[in-house]
Write an enzyme that holds these catalytic residues in place. Structure first.
Site, PDB file in Angstrom:
ATOM      1  N   CYS A 170      38.751  36.242  31.645  1.00  0.00           N
ATOM      2  CA  CYS A 170      37.740  36.716  32.600  1.00  0.00           C
ATOM      3  C   CYS A 170      36.387  37.101  32.011  1.00  0.00           C
ATOM      4  O   CYS A 170      35.364  36.488  32.307  1.00  0.00           O
ATOM      5  CB  CYS A 170      38.306  37.902  33.371  1.00  0.00           C
ATOM      6  SG  CYS A 170      39.837  37.553  34.259  1.00  0.00           S
ATOM      7  N   HIS A 181      33.577  43.053  36.013  1.00  0.00           N
ATOM      8  CA  HIS A 181      34.347  42.928  34.774  1.00  0.00           C
ATOM      9  C   HIS A 181      33.483  42.692  33.534  1.00  0.00           C
ATOM     10  O   HIS A 181      33.856  41.958  32.626  1.00  0.00           O
ATOM     11  CB  HIS A 181      35.403  41.820  34.886  1.00  0.00           C
ATOM     12  CG  HIS A 181      36.582  42.072  33.990  1.00  0.00           C
ATOM     13  ND1 HIS A 181      37.630  41.198  33.847  1.00  0.00           N
ATOM     14  CD2 HIS A 181      36.877  43.132  33.175  1.00  0.00           C
ATOM     15  CE1 HIS A 181      38.525  41.676  32.995  1.00  0.00           C
ATOM     16  NE2 HIS A 181      38.078  42.853  32.583  1.00  0.00           N
TER      17      HIS A 181
END
Length: 574
Positions: free
Chosen positions: A96, A152
């Site tokens: 990610c 994130h």
């Protein structure tokens, strides 16, 4: 041993022969037929900067889109891709944070210090504050910038938040994965907190709304309140289809015939996300943006195979440097494309979106030094040759070193125990431990015998630390040519050496107890001040003393109640 491996794979092949019949080199399985006669006209010459919608999905596997032969229904993505340009030589990162950081900065991980793992919720770490981000460059070009979805990229300081990194508005989560309805996220036992934010505030009032729907609705509201005469950039980073596997029941019912429960839930989430994209596209047309818009669709990494995802027929999965971990689903849909309805084999990497989109926006790149991305719009829109000839997938000096790697195996110029991967032209080199290396067919059977796959993996990876593949001729990475072509191995190792000389130190600080959500009213959020360094050691006072000051967290109390209730029920059942 090799004979047994091949025999094992042949059994897998027999069980999944329907998928082997798909040839990924052929045109799309979805008919590229325009439904609107007006769409056949030549694209307009745009004088105003185009509206840019960048859609990023989470953990969607390479096989998990209709036009790649999937059993999952994605009619919207299929149509948008068929009417635009499909990117079939498109690369992302295996997890990610790295993909998101490279999209936002246009730089490889080694040039931002984020080359190891992801940013954990309790780490005093975030996207380096000295980096000028993609939305900041678009703001300079006169764009209104908005982000919806998963960030994130760190949040330990307020300066790290999306609204401080170039976005005018933000609705979404700061951490890596949350519950799709309650927005809870646990980073270990009893380290749980709420994670849905509106701007820089906690969005407690949005709890209970399914995130995929919530995010699509927010995009529609942004478009409705903005003028199509003014350029807009919307970054839609869906949480879908990352775990936990949650979807409205009506979508799961469509896949009730799927024997594998994880695959069934996963498929429902993909189709739900597809409908969300449909609603966003509809809003672009309804509010007058579509004719001057560019829609980019991208996945962030390979699918997680034990959570329902599939990268078939590619090798590997999320978290690996095999093609199944780094080859992404990507396409561009826009009335402004000059050569539509085609498949592009131009080499494209996620870092390329930064210079490509800033150039489309008529922004200024002259004052941005050290970009690793290229402007690939001529390759996408006109079918010209890509300016990109190589990709550094990564060099991670902190990842577990391969047991059988050595400097000697790397011709004395590279320690092959180090995890690294690079693509140069048609060649791809991997060193160290590239990660789980199986070829895993879609999980359509209830209890698929995974031991057959492991036979092939064990025979292939035994005592190795160097692999070489001709990706153009062997996209499934079946034929390791490292021993036959030591000259190519040496050349690519030299490229790794070159890149490694430009790398900055890894940013991976220890977790800080001050980040605990109980210190922040039960929600994940910034905990350090502007003056606190990344190695800040503050906030070590006891939870008991802080609990007197913090707001009451109803969600935390409910979570504790249900955890105790579940424990009692399980005890009675046993």
């Amino acid at each position: 041993m090799a004979v047994y491996a091949l025999t094992g794979f042949s059994l897998v092949s027999l069980l999944s022969f329907g998928y082997l019949s798909w040839d990924w080199m052929k045109p799309s399985l979805v008919a590229d037929v325009a439904t609107d006669p007006m769409e056949k006209s030549l694209p307009p010459t745009f004088t105003r900067p185009p509206h840019i919608i960048f859609i990023l999905t989470d953990d969607q596997g390479y096989h998990d889109v209709g036009y790649h032969g999937s059993d999952i229904q994605t009619p919207t993505l299929d149509r948008l891709a068929a009417e635009g340009v499909k990117l079939e030589n498109y690369y992302i990162q295996p997890i990610c944070t790295p993909s998101r950081s490279q999209l936002i900065t246009g730089r490889y991980q080694i040039h931002t210090g984020l080359q190891h793992s992801i940013i954990r919720p309790r780490q005093p770490n975030c996207l380096p504050l000295d980096q000028v981000t993609l939305p900041q460059k678009l703001q300079e070009a006169g764009y209104s910038t908005h982000m919806v979805g998963k960030w994130h990229l760190g949040f330990y300081k307020k300066e790290c938040l999306p609204t401080r990194r170039g976005f005018d508005t933000f609705l979404g989560s700061l951490t890596g994965n949350v519950d799709y309805y309650t927005y809870d996220n646990c980073d270990g036992p009893d380290v749980c907190g709420y994670d849905l934010h509106e701007g820089e505030d906690v969005a407690w009032d949005q709890s209970g709304k399914y995130s995929t729907f919530l995010y699509a609705q927010r995009v529609s509201k942004i478009l409705a309140s903005h003028s199509p005469r003014e350029p807009i950039f919307i970054y839609v980073a869906f949480q879908a289809v990352h775990t936990p596997l949650q979807s409205p029941k009506e979508y799961i019912y469509r896949y009730r015939s799927m024997g594998n429960v994880a695959r069934r839930k996963y498929a429902a989430m993909v189709t739900c996300m597809d409908e969300a994209v449909k609603n966003i596209t509809w809003a672009l047309k309804k509010y007058g943006y579509y004719d001057n818009s560019v829609i980019v669709f991208s996945t962030d990494n390979g699918g997680q195979t034990f959570s329902g995802g599939s990268n078939w027929p590619l090798r590997g999965r999320k978290g690996t440097y095999w093609e199944g971990g780094v080859r992404g689903i990507g396409f561009v849909h826009s009335p402004l494309i000059k050569r539509k309805r085609r498949t592009s084999w131009a080499l494209v990497h996620i870092t390329d979106w930064y210079p490509t989109l800033v150039s489309l926006a008529k922004g200024n790149l002259s004052n941005v030094q050290g970009l690793d991305g290229y402007d690939v719009w001529p390759a996408i829109s006109e079918g010209k040759e890509s300016p990109r000839t190589e990709i550094l997938h990564n060099i991670d000096p902190l990842y577990n070193h391969a047991k059988y790697g050595s400097l000697e195996d790397g011709f004395g110029i590279w320690n092959t125990a180090v995890q690294a991967s690079i693509r140069v032209g048609e060649w791809k080199l991997l060193t160290g431990d590239p990660g789980y290396s199986d070829w895993i067919p879609p999980q359509t059977l209830t209890n698929f015998p995974g031991s057959w796959w492991n036979l092939e993996r064990l025979t292939d990876g035994l005592r190795k630390s160097v692999w070489l593949f001709n990706i153009t001729a062997d996209p499934y990475e079946r034929y390791d040519l490292s021993e036959q072509r030591p000259d190519v191995v040496r050349t690519l190792l030299m490229r790794l050496v070159h890149y490694n000389r430009t790398a900055i130190p890894v940013r991976y600080p220890a977790e800080n107890p001050r980040a605990h959500p109980d210190f922040n009213g039960g929600a994940w959020g910034p905990w350090a001040s502007e003056d606190d360094g990344e190695e800040w050691e503050g906030g070590r006072e006891s939870l008991k003393s802080r609990n007197k000051k913090k707001k009451k967290c109803k969600i935390c109390k409910l979570r504790s109640f249900f955890r105790k209730l579940n424990t009692r029920l399980m005890s009675n059942r046993i």
